[in-house]
Design a protein around this motif. Structure first.
Motif, mmCIF file in Angstrom:
data_model
loop_
_atom_site.group_PDB
_atom_site.id
_atom_site.type_symbol
_atom_site.label_atom_id
_atom_site.label_comp_id
_atom_site.label_asym_id
_atom_site.label_seq_id
_atom_site.Cartn_x
_atom_site.Cartn_y
_atom_site.Cartn_z
ATOM 1 N N THR A 25 -4.677 26.637 -0.933
ATOM 2 C CA THR A 25 -4.502 25.794 0.257
ATOM 3 C C THR A 25 -4.871 24.348 -0.042
ATOM 4 O OG1 THR A 25 -5.027 27.665 1.678
ATOM 5 C CG2 THR A 25 -5.158 25.493 2.674
ATOM 6 N N GLU B 212 -16.329 17.795 4.046
ATOM 7 C CA GLU B 212 -16.150 16.956 2.857
ATOM 8 C C GLU B 212 -17.307 15.961 2.762
ATOM 9 O OE1 GLU B 212 -13.221 13.903 2.872
ATOM 10 O OE2 GLU B 212 -13.269 13.628 5.022
ATOM 11 N N PHE C 278 -9.246 19.170 0.554
ATOM 12 C CA PHE C 278 -10.530 19.854 0.725
ATOM 13 C C PHE C 278 -10.280 21.164 1.449
ATOM 14 C CE2 PHE C 278 -14.132 21.027 3.400
ATOM 15 C CZ PHE C 278 -15.176 21.028 2.489
ATOM 16 N N SER C 279 -10.964 22.200 0.991
ATOM 17 C CA SER C 279 -10.847 23.485 1.682
ATOM 18 C C SER C 279 -12.175 24.220 1.550
ATOM 19 C CB SER C 279 -9.717 24.297 1.045
ATOM 20 O OG SER C 279 -9.534 25.507 1.731
ATOM 21 N N SER C 280 -12.446 25.103 2.511
ATOM 22 C CA SER C 280 -13.715 25.832 2.441
ATOM 23 C C SER C 280 -13.544 27.227 3.001
ATOM 24 C CB SER C 280 -14.797 25.091 3.239
ATOM 25 O OG SER C 280 -14.535 25.193 4.621
ATOM 26 N N ASN D 40 -16.205 30.921 3.970
ATOM 27 C CA ASN D 40 -17.481 31.635 3.862
ATOM 28 C C ASN D 40 -17.264 33.059 3.351
ATOM 29 O OD1 ASN D 40 -16.216 32.511 6.178
ATOM 30 N ND2 ASN D 40 -18.081 32.785 7.335
ATOM 31 N N ASP D 41 -16.052 33.337 2.968
ATOM 32 C CA ASP D 41 -15.709 34.651 2.410
ATOM 33 C C ASP D 41 -15.540 34.472 0.899
ATOM 34 O OD1 ASP D 41 -14.609 37.003 1.570
ATOM 35 O OD2 ASP D 41 -12.968 37.008 3.047
ATOM 36 N N ASP E 95 -18.801 23.377 4.613
ATOM 37 C CA ASP E 95 -17.434 23.281 5.121
ATOM 38 C C ASP E 95 -17.085 21.877 5.598
ATOM 39 O OD1 ASP E 95 -19.050 23.261 7.309
ATOM 40 O OD2 ASP E 95 -18.083 24.918 8.363
#
Lengths: 475, 437
Positions: A81, A353, A64-66, A68-69, A351
């Motif tokens: 990633t 899971e 899992f990755s998040s 805001n850009d 952001d």
């Protein structure tokens, strides 16, 4: 809201990088709130956020990755990633992650409200709270700390995945709290934190009738502080109000039914469960015990119609007539345990899971009136609300300390009781239920779980219940 | 990216109008987490986020806000929104004062370490292997690694930048009915010791694999740093002037008074050498410091920002929080006792806890679940493992009943300990333990 093409493109790119499953969840949120303390505005707060979280399954490992850009370089880095971390984890996988596929979904849903709370001037919200101080007075009692708050948030989401599911949602919630400390030089102090929340607009605040609620709370605290006596210790019959029965089922029926706990996935943090994968059908309580978790209750604080994996929500009958009936599942745990996903995947923000969570858990009503429950008690205690509570991390050893509580003698409610303690095992508690009221009431709460922490809005509640011959102690 | 973030903060502050005071704090976080249970990795996660937070003050009208958007328009839009919100609020007696530009800024060492995802996974596996080798039947592990970058720009001329890091690995091992936890934490990822954490977790689980139901009563207890850190974290929260004013503290009215055993000294330290996410300046731009909260049992300071400092007439300890002061890193000084000496006589040794809740924050009445291994000990020897117990007591009473502190310190941060705490073992007299019906 971000366009669908961008979301689908992320999923396709993850698949091109080798992911056997990918899911992208875009979210925009807006929050506003104000706290008034001791007749002064502490501060007004406002926040906005937007971003995307992506989950991938790569060689059987979950990543899992998040971010805001939403720039191209940032999204590329996010995808790389998630894949890279899952690849590193794939060296030690016993049961390759499988994300259950169900009938393809395309849905768009929104909560209903009458007045958008963000259109209401902040001045009106502040005035509503400042006026509450007028109701805080009681003979011989002072209130050195008085806090009142209201807040609102709106979350808009788009979820797409490798299976072609697509769900868009828009939910507005209203929330608030009252926190009062009452004090008398001879008697000491007493406190109550009262949380409010529902999926509604500004109209929720009017429905809460904060002035009446404040006045009632002031009277309850003062009465208990000034007239309350310590509880008689020993085996007694106990009637629990809906606020208490609600926290009981949340803690000892809802949490232990979360399949990720049952599978040990939360062992290092929120713990495990007294239930095992083989526990369906286990008799845990009397026939009077029925516990339901239902995300679809209109205007509830935990309201949703599709979960954060795009699965349609429905009521979950966790305990039926005292028997463990159903677990709470996301797509992953359902696959592992051979069940159907039942729409229990929730993420508190883009952001985080999605993980297995409750929504609105309640003790289902029976056929008594509250008066009948009380009439059936010769020597007991009515615990209407609580302050302190906790439970062990397999959800078996639990404790509730009464806030508003009264002694019951010969079927009648008598004077207030200070801090009666119900410290009991889950099995003993549910086995001792002999009658349930036909009333149904809910309280708002923020349920905590996960690392990083994910607080999600829930309702707890249900009917009043009567327990026969349980131990009551004092602090 | 660092330059772009600073540009946004500068742009926000440049847009201040006459009479407005503005602080803009930009936090850029890069974080990874690896989770493992029952012999396999369960999820690996990564976050890259930039938050822009703004304090807006205008003649006693205050609004605070944040945005997770990285666009300049979003930051300026947030500022406009805060102007509107503040304009409609009632002015409060605002005593706050942002730091002037002239204040010096201590520097922090840039600690960022480039570590491969394979290396992170390997650290988790080493902890699990160590637990297995020392008696664990299974274990659950979580490894956190975080780098933060802060920019603070204010209308009073402060322009500050700092970086910091935090790494911690927590393992919970299981054997029979027993469980045990091990923690390793450091600002340097390379300083983590997964083997030691795994070994400790495995040994505790193994030794507690056949627990007996514990009896209720009042006992002398030794608290492991893990549970003591949870209680110290709560004391840190209670020492915030905001908590004191709001009814969330048992420390109201106690400044200068004896509130604990003379052996207890507790400090907050923004630049604690061993600390995690250390901060050289607070959210108002003041240099952080080492603040005695409790010294030799006496309550010395509340943690303040400029508002509470001026409102209460007490020193500014540089713990802003624009609204709510908060601790940075807490330290309980080591005592003089050898750790083995803490276990003399008859004592209950508690290795961990979870789910602490208060009946009354003002009186300090609370309870917490004893989690993982609990042992009854006589003259230093473990007699038996116990289960099913809860600590149900009063926090100020417990602080006054401390009889010994170990002479070594341990750095603790995990799910139940939000603020990093450096502290020793502690022995407390007459602690109330209860069990379920």
């Amino acid at each position: 809201m971000v366009n669908e093409d961008l979301a689908l493109n992320l999923v396709r790119r993850a698949e091109a990088l080798g992911a056997s499953y990918a899911e992208a969840r875009f979210e925009e949120s807006e929050e506003e709130g104000v706290i008034v303390k001791n007749r002064e505005v502490d501060a007004v707060g406002y926040s906005r956020s937007s971003g995307v979280g992506i989950r991938v399954v790569y060689r059987g490992a979950l990543g899992f990755s998040s971010t805001n850009d939403l720039s191209e370089s940032s999204l590329t880095k996010m995808l790389d990633t998630a894949i890279s971390m899952a690849k590193a984890a794939s060296v030690k996988i016993k049961n390759p992650t499988r994300i259950a596929q169900i009938t393809s979904t395309s849905a768009k849903w929104a909560s209903e409200y009458k007045q958008n709370p963000f259109s209401v001037p902040m001045e009106e919200k502040i005035n509503e709270l400042l006026s509450l101080d007028d109701y805080v007075s009681y003979p011989d009692v002072t209130f050195p700390a008085r806090m009142f708050s209201v807040g609102f948030n709106e979350k808009r989401k788009l979820i797409v995945n490798s299976y072609g599911d697509k769900v868009e949602s828009d939910v507005i919630r209203a929330e608030g709290f009252i926190f009062l400390t009452a004090y008398n030089p001879q008697k000491g102090s007493i406190q109550k934190y009262d949380q409010l929340g529902e999926a509604s607009g500004w109209e929720a605040v009017a429905s809460w009738d904060l002035s009446a609620r404040t006045k009632e709370l002031v009277n309850v605290l003062s009465d208990n502080l000034m007239r309350g006596t310590l509880p008689e210790v020993g085996e007694k019959d106990v009637v629990l109000g809906s606020e208490v029965s609600g926290i009981v089922v949340h803690e000892s029926a809802g949490h232990p039914a979360e399949a990720d706990r049952i599978l040990g996935r939360e062992a290092a943090q929120a713990g495990e469960s007294y239930l095992k994968p083989t526990s369906l059908g286990l008799k845990i309580g009397s026939d009077k015990v029925n516990v339901i978790d239902d995300p679809t209750l209109p205007h509830s604080y935990g309201y949703y119609l599709y979960d954060d994996e795009g699965v349609k929500a429905r009521p979950r009958y966790l305990i039926k007539e005292g028997v463990i009936n159903e677990f709470l599942h996301n797509r992953e745990t359902a696959s592992l345990l051979g069940a159907e996903p039942n729409g229990a995947a929730r993420a508190s923000a883009f952001d985080r899971e999605p993980m297995v969570r409750m929504a609105n858990t309640y003790f289902a009503p029976g056929d008594h009136s509250l008066e009948e429950l009380i009439e059936g008690v010769r020597d007991g205690i009515y615990i209407k609300s609580f302050m302190e509570w906790n439970i062990d991390d397999v959800r078996w050893n639990e404790r509730y300390v009464g806030l508003e509580a009264y002694s019951i003698k010969n079927g009648k409610i008598e004077g207030p009781v200070k801090a009666p303690v119900l410290e009991i095992t889950t099995g003993r508690l549910y086995s001792s239920v002999d009658a349930v009221s036909r009333n149904l009431a809910f309280n708002a709460a923020t349920c905590g779980k996960g690392e990083p922490s994910q607080g999600v809005p829930v309702w707890t509640g249900g009917a009043e219940i009567r327990l026969r011959k349980v131990r009551v102690s004092k602090r | 990216m660092q330059g772009a973030d600073l540009d946004i903060a500068q742009l926000v502050v440049r847009n201040a109008k006459p009479g407005e005071e503005i602080a803009c704090l930009i936090t850029s976080t890069s974080r990874k987490m690896v989770r493992f249970s029952n012999g396999e990795f369960t999820v690996s996660q990564a976050w890259n986020e930039i938050e822009t937070a703004i304090l807006y003050r205008n003649h006693g009208k205050i609004a605070v806000g944040s945005t997770l958007s990285t666009a300049k328009d979003a930051a300026l839009g947030l500022l406009d929104r805060l102007r509107i919100s503040a304009a409609s609020t009632k002015p409060k007696q605002d005593f706050s004062k942002l730091a002037p530009r002239s204040l010096s800024q201590p520097t922090t060492e840039a600690l960022k370490e480039r570590v491969s995802d394979e290396k992170l996974a390997d650290m988790v596996l080493r902890a699990d292997s160590a637990a297995s080798a020392n008696g664990a039947e299974r274990s659950a592990v979580v490894l956190n690694s975080e780098d933060d970058l802060w920019h603070l720009v204010t209308t009073t001329g402060a322009e500050l930048t700092a970086t910091s890091t935090s790494n911690h690995l927590v393992i919970r091992a299981f054997s029979g009915q027993g469980s045990g936890q091990g923690i390793t934490a450091s600002s340097h990822l390379s300083n983590l010791n997964p083997e030691a954490a795994g070994t400790r977790a495995g040994e505790l689980a193994r030794d507690a694999r056949s627990p007996e139901p514990g009896e209720e009563g009042y006992f002398d207890v030794v608290l492991d740093p893990s549970i003591f850190a949870n209680l110290v974290d709560l004391i840190g929260y209670a020492s915030s002037a905001y908590s004191v004013e709001s009814g969330f503290s048992f420390l109201a009215g106690a400044l200068g008074k004896e509130i604990a055993s003379p052996s207890l000294s507790l400090y907050d330290d923004g630049l604690l050498k061993e600390g995690l996410l250390v901060r050289p300046f607070d959210d108002e731009g003041y240099p952080t410091q080492r603040t005695p909260i409790i010294e030799a049992g006496q309550l010395k300071h509340y943690l303040t920002n400029s508002h509470f400092s001026n409102k209460m007439g007490i020193p500014n300890t540089a713990n802003a929080g624009w609204i709510e002061p908060r601790p940075w890193n807490l330290e309980v000084l080591a005592g003089k006792d050898e750790e083995d000496d803490l276990f003399s006589g008859h004592v209950i040794y508690v290795t961990n806890n979870w789910y602490t809740r208060f009946q009354n924050y003002v009186t300090g009445d609370f309870s917490t679940i004893l989690r993982d291994a609990v042992f009854e000990i006589k003259d230093g020897k473990r007699i038996r493992a116990l289960k099913g117990l809860r600590l149900s007591d009063n926090l100020p009473r417990m602080l006054s009943s401390i009889t010994a502190l170990g002479n070594k310190q341990y750095l603790i941060r995990w799910w139940e300990v939000e603020t990093p705490v450096l502290l020793p073992y502690v022995r407390i007299r007459g602690v109330h333990l209860t069990s379920a019906d």
